[in-house]
Design a protein around this motif. Structure first.
Motif, short mmCIF file in Angstrom:
data_model
loop_
_atom_site.label_atom_id
_atom_site.label_comp_id
_atom_site.label_asym_id
_atom_site.label_seq_id
_atom_site.Cartn_x
_atom_site.Cartn_y
_atom_site.Cartn_z
N LEU A 80 20.70 -3.96 -19.44
CA LEU A 80 20.90 -5.41 -19.53
C LEU A 80 22.29 -5.77 -20.01
CD1 LEU A 80 17.48 -6.58 -21.04
CD2 LEU A 80 18.21 -6.58 -18.65
N GLY A 81 23.08 -4.81 -20.42
CA GLY A 81 24.45 -5.07 -20.85
C GLY A 81 24.56 -5.70 -22.22
N ALA A 98 21.18 -12.98 -21.26
CA ALA A 98 21.73 -11.87 -20.48
C ALA A 98 20.80 -11.51 -19.31
CB ALA A 98 21.92 -10.66 -21.39
N TYR A 99 19.50 -11.62 -19.54
CA TYR A 99 18.54 -11.31 -18.48
C TYR A 99 18.65 -12.32 -17.34
CZ TYR A 99 14.10 -11.41 -16.01
OH TYR A 99 13.13 -11.45 -15.03
N THR A 121 21.22 -14.17 -16.50
CA THR A 121 22.48 -13.99 -15.78
C THR A 121 22.43 -12.79 -14.85
OG1 THR A 121 23.68 -14.95 -17.66
CG2 THR A 121 24.96 -13.67 -16.08
N LEU A 122 21.84 -11.70 -15.36
CA LEU A 122 21.76 -10.49 -14.54
C LEU A 122 20.76 -10.66 -13.40
CD1 LEU A 122 23.11 -7.71 -14.70
CD2 LEU A 122 21.10 -6.86 -15.90
N LYS A 167 20.17 -13.36 -11.71
CA LYS A 167 20.81 -14.12 -10.63
C LYS A 167 21.74 -13.22 -9.80
CE LYS A 167 20.72 -18.53 -13.09
NZ LYS A 167 21.57 -19.63 -13.70
N ASN A 168 22.43 -12.33 -10.49
CA ASN A 168 23.39 -11.48 -9.78
C ASN A 168 22.72 -10.36 -9.00
OD1 ASN A 168 25.49 -13.01 -10.90
ND2 ASN A 168 25.65 -11.66 -12.68
N LEU A 169 21.56 -9.87 -9.50
CA LEU A 169 20.90 -8.73 -8.86
C LEU A 169 19.74 -9.13 -7.98
CD1 LEU A 169 20.83 -6.12 -11.78
CD2 LEU A 169 22.48 -6.31 -9.93
N ASN A 211 16.49 -2.16 -8.26
CA ASN A 211 17.24 -2.52 -9.47
C ASN A 211 16.69 -3.78 -10.10
OD1 ASN A 211 18.93 -0.32 -9.04
ND2 ASN A 211 20.43 -1.53 -7.88
N MET A 213 15.05 -4.02 -13.84
CA MET A 213 15.57 -4.95 -14.83
C MET A 213 14.46 -5.85 -15.38
SD MET A 213 18.18 -8.09 -14.22
CE MET A 213 16.85 -8.77 -13.25
N TYR A 264 13.25 -6.00 -19.32
CA TYR A 264 13.19 -7.24 -20.10
C TYR A 264 11.78 -7.50 -20.62
CZ TYR A 264 13.35 -12.13 -21.37
OH TYR A 264 13.26 -13.31 -22.05
#
Length: 346
Positions: free
Chosen positions: A61-62, A75-76, A78-79, A81-83, A97, A101, A105
């Motif tokens: 999750l960075g 962070a979840y 944002t990630l 939306k990108n993934l 992926n 994720m 979470y």
């Protein structure tokens, strides 16, 4: 783990062997150099172990392990939306992926499952999961005992096996104390969920680093014990050799003094040292002096030479040194074998 331990043993063995060859440096300085070199290698090996660790759920999750719930949720999102697979149609692993994720979470967003993951890691959560569709984990006493016991049992066996010889026997108390202290630290951190917050690692990752450090410290303690070890038999033989040399020097000095005295007596009397002169002596003292003067002609002491024990002592010292040199490689082989067994028993 086994490869890093073998690399550590190789590096430390080369460094310690080089330091011990520096005869112009004092023993205390060589010991300090050995300790500094050892801790430098330990720091490098721990950094290498951390770099080779598998990514944690927080890494996926960075975020850091000390993140709060709001930051974790942000962070979840944002990630996510990108993934999202819809935004990555050309990526074959996008759906996998995204699913991973979401599972991560789901575990970290609940307090109980997050604490369990922080303390025991992904491997234990997978093995001790109550049901495939549930994130609940079996934390019973029997389950935890079976999870922790193999490492400490095998580590104690390794410590005992490596400290059987007289050369490394003094390292055994330190090894067992370190192992007991590590068990207390692991129990405390996993029970009260308290760890070093300034280190960006989870509790179970910090414990894994601590276990690796224990293996390094064990081997370092054994090497240092061998460096400062002194065999009492060897010391006694060396002392006996030194005493014999001093006695021989004193005996030679007394022989020279005896010869000089006899020559002086002969010169003072100024009489021929023969049997006739001894027979014509006026008193026993004069006859004894003439006999001593006759003995001067040979210039050899009448006492028998004591048996030379210097060569025997030197030979015994060499045998003791060779016997000690054969002890350590066997301990090294046992250490590598049991370390591999410990690695594969996890």
């Amino acid at each position: 783990m086994a490869a890093s331990i073998f690399l550590f043993i190789l590096l430390v063995q080369i460094g310690v062997s080089y330091i011990t060859t520096q005869k112009e440096v004092s023993i205390a300085a060589r010991r300090n150099m050995t300790i500094m070199f050892f801790f430098s290698v330990v720091v490098c090996m721990v950094a290498y172990d951390i770099a080779m660790m598998d990514p944690s759920y927080y890494d996926i999750l960075g975020v850091s392990p000390s993140v709060d719930d709001k930051t974790l949720k942000r962070a979840y999102k944002t990630l996510a939306k990108n993934l999202h697979p819809d935004k990555n149609p050309n990526d074959e692993n996008a759906e996998e992926n995204f699913r991973l994720m979401r599972e991560v979470y789901e575990i970290l967003s609940h307090k109980d499952t997050r604490e369990t993951y922080d303390a025991y890691g992904q491997e234990y959560m997978t093995q001790a999961r109550i049901s495939p569709r549930s994130n609940s984990v079996d934390l019973s006493y029997e389950r935890l005992l079976m999870y922790h016991a193999p490492f400490y049992f095998i580590s104690a066996l390794v410590a005992y096996a490596l400290t059987i010889s007289k050369k490394s026997n003094s390292a055994r108390p330190y090894a067992l104390v370190m192992l007991f202290g590590m068990a207390i630290i692991e129990w405390y951190t996993k029970t009260y969920h308290d760890c070093l917050w300034f280190i960006p690692l989870t509790i179970y990752q910090q414990i894994e680093c601590l276990k690796n450090i224990y293996h390094y410290m064990l081997q370092g303690a054994i090497m240092y014990a061998g460096l400062v070890y002194m065999d009492m038999e060897t010391m006694k033989l060396a002392l006996l050799d030194s005493v014999n040399k001093r006695l021989k020097a004193q005996e030679a000095a007394l022989q020279k003094q005896e010869i000089m005295l006899r020559l002086l007596i002969r010169k003072v009397l100024n009489k021929p040292a023969d049997a006739a002169a001894v027979g014509s002596a006026k008193n026993p003292e004069e006859a004894k002096a003439l006999k001593d003067a006759m003995n001067v002609n040979t210039l050899q002491p009448s006492a028998q030479q004591p048996q030379n024990q210097g060569q025997q002592a030197a030979q015994a010292v060499n045998q003791a040194t060779q016997r000690q040199a054969r002890e350590h490689p066997w301990g090294l082989y046992i250490f590598i074998g049991l370390s591999l067994l410990n690695y594969f028993s996890k």
